[in-house]
Design an enzyme around this catalytic site. Structure first.
Site, PDB file in Angstrom:
ATOM      1  N   ALA A 292       0.396   5.432  34.910  1.00 43.32           N
ATOM      2  CA  ALA A 292      -0.827   5.223  34.140  1.00 43.32           C
ATOM      3  C   ALA A 292      -1.816   4.175  34.555  1.00 43.32           C
ATOM      4  O   ALA A 292      -3.004   4.492  34.646  1.00 43.32           O
ATOM      5  CB  ALA A 292      -0.368   4.723  32.616  1.00 43.32           C
TER       6      ALA A 292
ATOM      7  N   TYR B   1      -1.990   3.105  37.707  1.00 41.50           N
ATOM      8  CA  TYR B   1      -2.534   3.783  39.101  1.00 41.50           C
ATOM      9  C   TYR B   1      -3.566   4.847  38.685  1.00 41.50           C
ATOM     10  O   TYR B   1      -4.708   4.847  39.319  1.00 41.50           O
ATOM     11  CB  TYR B   1      -1.093   4.603  39.603  1.00 41.50           C
TER      12      TYR B   1
ATOM     13  N   ILE C  68      -1.272  19.918  41.524  1.00 36.96           N
ATOM     14  CA  ILE C  68      -2.024  20.601  40.285  1.00 36.96           C
ATOM     15  C   ILE C  68      -3.046  19.637  39.628  1.00 36.96           C
ATOM     16  O   ILE C  68      -2.775  18.461  39.866  1.00 36.96           O
ATOM     17  CB  ILE C  68      -0.978  20.865  39.300  1.00 36.96           C
TER      18      ILE C  68
ATOM     19  N   GLU D 246       5.620  25.525  31.191  1.00 34.05           N
ATOM     20  CA  GLU D 246       6.725  24.945  31.827  1.00 34.05           C
ATOM     21  C   GLU D 246       6.706  23.507  31.575  1.00 34.05           C
ATOM     22  O   GLU D 246       5.787  23.011  31.208  1.00 34.05           O
ATOM     23  CB  GLU D 246       6.601  25.352  33.420  1.00 34.05           C
TER      24      GLU D 246
ATOM     25  N   LYS E  57       6.668  19.616  32.930  1.00 36.45           N
ATOM     26  CA  LYS E  57       6.305  18.918  34.233  1.00 36.45           C
ATOM     27  C   LYS E  57       7.502  17.907  34.258  1.00 36.45           C
ATOM     28  O   LYS E  57       7.385  16.860  33.791  1.00 36.45           O
ATOM     29  CB  LYS E  57       4.894  18.271  33.916  1.00 36.45           C
TER      30      LYS E  57
ATOM     31  N   LYS F 142       0.588  27.954  33.920  1.00 34.27           N
ATOM     32  CA  LYS F 142       0.065  28.413  35.035  1.00 34.27           C
ATOM     33  C   LYS F 142      -0.327  30.000  34.407  1.00 34.27           C
ATOM     34  O   LYS F 142       0.304  30.425  33.650  1.00 34.27           O
ATOM     35  CB  LYS F 142       1.247  28.654  35.808  1.00 34.27           C
TER      36      LYS F 142
ATOM     37  N   CYS G 298      16.201 -23.646  11.653  1.00 30.38           N
ATOM     38  CA  CYS G 298      16.994 -24.858  10.645  1.00 30.38           C
ATOM     39  C   CYS G 298      17.219 -26.059  11.600  1.00 30.38           C
ATOM     40  O   CYS G 298      17.416 -26.929  11.094  1.00 30.38           O
ATOM     41  CB  CYS G 298      18.187 -24.508  10.152  1.00 30.38           C
TER      42      CYS G 298
HETATM   43  S1  IVH Z   1       3.543  23.470  40.302  1.00 30.13           S
HETATM   44  C1  IVH Z   1       0.628  25.099  42.798  1.00 30.13           C
HETATM   45  N1  IVH Z   1       5.318  23.184  38.375  1.00 30.13           N
HETATM   46  O1  IVH Z   1       3.969  18.024  39.717  1.00 30.13           O
HETATM   47  C2  IVH Z   1       1.261  24.454  41.884  1.00 30.13           C
HETATM   48  N2  IVH Z   1       4.537  21.203  39.743  1.00 30.13           N
HETATM   49  O2  IVH Z   1       1.115  17.815  41.613  1.00 30.13           O
HETATM   50  C3  IVH Z   1       2.510  23.370  42.401  1.00 30.13           C
HETATM   51  N3  IVH Z   1       5.889  19.284  38.993  1.00 30.13           N
HETATM   52  O3  IVH Z   1       4.618  16.760  42.487  1.00 30.13           O
HETATM   53  C4  IVH Z   1       3.089  22.948  41.652  1.00 30.13           C
HETATM   54  N4  IVH Z   1       6.990  19.878  37.340  1.00 30.13           N
HETATM   55  O4  IVH Z   1       6.446  18.263  41.914  1.00 30.13           O
HETATM   56  C5  IVH Z   1       4.800  22.555  39.409  1.00 30.13           C
HETATM   57  N5  IVH Z   1       6.652  22.829  36.486  1.00 30.13           N
HETATM   58  C6  IVH Z   1       6.158  22.263  37.593  1.00 30.13           C
HETATM   59  C7  IVH Z   1       6.096  21.030  37.908  1.00 30.13           C
HETATM   60  C8  IVH Z   1       5.469  20.701  38.942  1.00 30.13           C
HETATM   61  C9  IVH Z   1       6.327  18.873  37.979  1.00 30.13           C
HETATM   62  C10 IVH Z   1       5.199  18.122  40.092  1.00 30.13           C
HETATM   63  C11 IVH Z   1       5.300  18.732  41.482  1.00 30.13           C
HETATM   64  C12 IVH Z   1       4.173  18.015  42.145  1.00 30.13           C
HETATM   65  C13 IVH Z   1       3.154  17.719  40.821  1.00 30.13           C
HETATM   66  C14 IVH Z   1       2.090  18.661  41.132  1.00 30.13           C
END
Ligand code: IVH
Length: 695
Positions: free
Chosen positions: A42, A44, A91, A127, A129, A313, A434
């Site tokens: 956070a 960074y 992403i 999904e 993360k 996505k 005490c």
């Molecule tokens: S998709 C085109 N899905 O988050 C999209 N990335 O910058 C490519 N990450 O370090 C990534 N969970 O390793 C995607 N369910 C998920 C993810 C995920 C974690 C990480 C990924 C990358 C960063 C994306």
């Protein structure tokens, strides 16, 4: 860290940008190349955004090597570089942790696709993360041939040998899988595996192993394991894997599969043997994305691994193609974060708190920091060893973590930010409440106040213990009354109880005259006690009921116990060094002696006898069993009398039983005694045996 403390006077925007770039380069290197971050993500992100904002406001300051201009991560010496057949993208991150974050994404997608309200909701896949590191697994002719890190997105590192140690990564695919398949996903470490690993690391360090360290968090530990040059070490670091996408795959023209949607693709990966998180789900429109974000947010801490957000996505691959990319980020995906669970702050002080049982706990007082959705100002350091291990000092900048309802903790100190002259923390030698000695007994992790009865922090507990039915027994002096008396400040030490009087008691809230009279009577009655009960009631650590009896029997009188040396105490039956030391320490506290004297002055009395060597105990060596209800004595009273005469009181009848004392409604014990031919006495018979007058 605040950028303002980097400068003594107000910096120019150019100076600020240069400084931010240098700081970010440093931390990016620590994070991506060395797997050893010094600051939380956070922090960074905050510095990164500060630089971004500055560059937006002053475009002339933008340099090609600015961290904002490139995807970071470089190849460590020792790993073979791998050019990704299809670049590994990142992403876009939605940092708005509120539901609006999901709505903003949906709005952007709809606009880019040219959709109107009439078109209905966009279909998404939602999904988790995962908080690990991105991995590309390449299969050729069904066999895993290469595993590569993301690196800078174009070129990563070949870590195949290390990845092969992950049981969840298939080494071979089913026959129907395409000839070329690159699976993209996340390598991570479960939290329980992380804790076990750190435990092992601590043991190694304690055993003097060189070059070993503990890890700050599971992601950091996973990254370290993946980039271990020695794969035998990697094999000992428990890693896991989740698949979330594709890299290169055999084209349909060459017989490869055709997917219409991202969800179908994930289900196919699952069928081929790749772990896909069970939470992965289809979602229609912004509302369902928001519901997902909230649902996962609430369950986040119950997951066995860390996530830092969720990912949305666009499900249709046709729509994904239509949306395309902005620089290196797809327009069809977004990461929606949760509030950070780690933040930086500074230690203002280290206080030592005293618990109800006398346990001393060091607590770091922190500059208020918003972490894990609450403002944190305190973090426990648990005990001396923990505080030493983390080496937290006043003035330190520390990483604070708060996950879910778990109490906030200091994860690590930033040594380079330590002010000069910061002192190593040591536990105080005396109780901060005490002033009695605070001691750490051998084999214990905690320091304890030896003030017992005298210590304000332990007061309520001490009163309750003293008044207990098996101690001095003050009928009616329970939780609520003790709470009231102590909170009102009318009793501070035990003798105060005996000085209270009817008026003071009756003036308490919700105290009827009758109840106050009862308490006064109970206090009066409690003055006639026994030495073991009194001794037990003092609440000396390690002195339970049995030990109190042993001590009383051995010494005969209280003064003998109070003045006994450790050696003399060790002569008592069943008294070992821990108990002996505890008794000695207790009576070494002038406050405790004072309490005893005052209790005596208040009229507490008990019969004192001769020390054991000289005393003739009439029932020594005899075993009794009590059953049923006696006409005049309670069970406890009968037991006390027998034990004072040297007898043992057992719970069940056997051939070794010398006497069974039976009262009204005696049960199976009486039957058994008769069956075994054990003599049976009634209360009067027992008293006669004790040589006591009946009545
Ligand atoms: S998709 C085109 N899905 O988050 C999209 N990335 O910058 C490519 N990450 O370090 C990534 N969970 O390793 C995607 N369910 C998920 C993810 C995920 C974690 C990480 C990924 C990358 C960063 C994306």
């Amino acid at each position: 860290m605040s950028t303002s403390d980097l400068f003594s006077s107000e910096p120019s925007p150019a100076e600020l940008a240069a400084e931010l770039r240098a700081v970010l380069h440093h931390h990016a290197h620590r994070y991506y190349t060395l797997d050893d971050p010094e600051i939380p993500d956070a922090e960074y992100d905050r510095l990164f955004q500060e630089l971004q904002a500055l560059e937006t406001a002053h475009p002339e300051l933008l340099t090609p090597d600015s961290p904002t201009q490139r995807v970071i991560g470089t190849v460590l010496d020792g790993f073979t570089p791998v050019r990704h057949a299809v670049p590994m993208l990142s992403i876009n991150t939605e940092t708005d942790t509120e539901p609006t974050g999901a709505r903003n994404f949906d709005t952007r997608v709809r606009r880019a696709l040219g959709l109107t309200a009439a078109d209905g909701p966009v279909g998404y896949v939602a999904e988790l993360k995962f908080d690990g590191l991105a991995m590309s697994l390449r299969y050729e002719a069904g066999a895993l041939v290469q595993a590569a890190t993301r690196g800078d997105g174009e070129v990563g590192e070949d870590v195949t040998n290390n990845i092969k140690t992950i049981g969840q990564v298939p080494l071979r695919l089913p026959a129907k899988a395409p000839p070329v398949l690159e699976v993209r996903g996340e390598v991570y470490m479960r939290r329980d595996d992380f804790d076990a690993l750190n435990e092992k690391q601590r043991a190694k360090i304690a055993a003097g192993a060189k070059g070993e360290k503990t890890f700050v968090n599971p992601r950091n530990a996973a990254a370290g394991a993946v980039r271990q040059l020695d794969s035998r070490i990697a094999a000992q670091r428990p890693l896991s894997f989740f698949a979330y996408g594709l890299g290169q795959i055999t084209l349909p023209e060459q017989g490869g599969p055709v997917f219409d949607s991202h969800f179908d693709l994930l289900m196919q990966l699952k069928a081929w043997g790749f772990p896909v998180a069970e939470q992965t789900t289809l979602a229609q429109g912004a509302d369902e994305l928001i519901a997902f974000h909230q649902r996962i947010g609430a369950a986040r801490d119950q997951l066995p691994y860390d996530i830092d957000g969720v990912v949305y996505k666009v499900n249709s691959l046709a729509q994904q193609r239509q949306l395309g990319f902005v620089t290196r980020e797809p327009r069809w995906a977004v990461a929606h974060k949760y509030p950070a669970q780690e933040q930086l702050t500074t230690v203002l002080a280290i206080d030592v708190q005293v618990g109800r049982t006398g346990k001393l706990t060091p607590v770091a007082k922190l500059a208020p920091v918003f972490v894990g959705n609450v403002t944190v100002t305190n973090a426990t350091l648990h005990n001396e060893d923990e505080a030493r291990r983390k080496d937290v000092r006043v003035g330190d900048t520390v990483i604070v973590r708060r996950a879910g309802d778990v109490i906030p903790e200091v994860v690590a100190v930033l040594p380079e930010k330590r002010p000069e002259g910061a002192q190593v923390f040591t536990m105080p030698q005396v109780c901060p409440v005490c002033g009695s000695d605070a001691v750490r007994e051998e084999g214990e992790v905690d320091h304890r106040c030896t003030g017992g009865l005298f210590c304000g922090a332990q007061r309520k507990e001490a009163f309750l213990h003293f008044a207990h039915r098996r101690a001095v027994e003050i009928e009616g002096l329970g939780d609520k009354l003790v709470e009231q008396l102590v909170d009102a400040g009318v009793v501070k030490t035990l003798p105060d109880l005996y000085r209270l009087g009817f008026a003071a008691l009756a003036s308490l809230d919700r105290m009827a005259d009758k109840s106050a009279q009862n308490i006064v009577a109970a206090l009066e009655k409690s003055k006639h006690t026994t030495l073991p009960r009194f001794l037990f009631g003092l609440g000396i650590r390690h002195v339970g009921e049995t030990t109190a009896k042993d001590l009383a029997r051995h010494f005969g009188r209280l003064d003998g116990i109070m003045d006994a040396s450790v050696e003399q105490l060790l002569e008592v039956n069943d008294v070992g060094p821990v108990v002996a030391q505890s008794v000695r320490t207790f009576f070494d506290q002038p406050h405790n002696r004072e309490v005893v004297e005052q209790l005596r002055a208040c009229g507490l009395t008990w019969e004192e006898g001769e020390p054991a060597e000289r005393a003739v105990l009439p029932l020594a060596g005899k075993t009794f069993v009590l059953t049923g209800t006696f006409p005049t004595l309670s069970r406890d009273q009968a037991k006390d009398l027998l034990e004072a005469a040297g007898a043992k009181v057992a719970g069940s009848v056997s051939k070794k039983t010398d006497y069974v004392v039976a009262g009204a409604e005696a049960g199976s014990k009486l039957d058994k005694a008769q069956a075994l031919g054990v003599p049976v006495l009634d209360e009067a018979g027992m008293l006669a045996l004790l040589g006591q007058p009946q009545g």
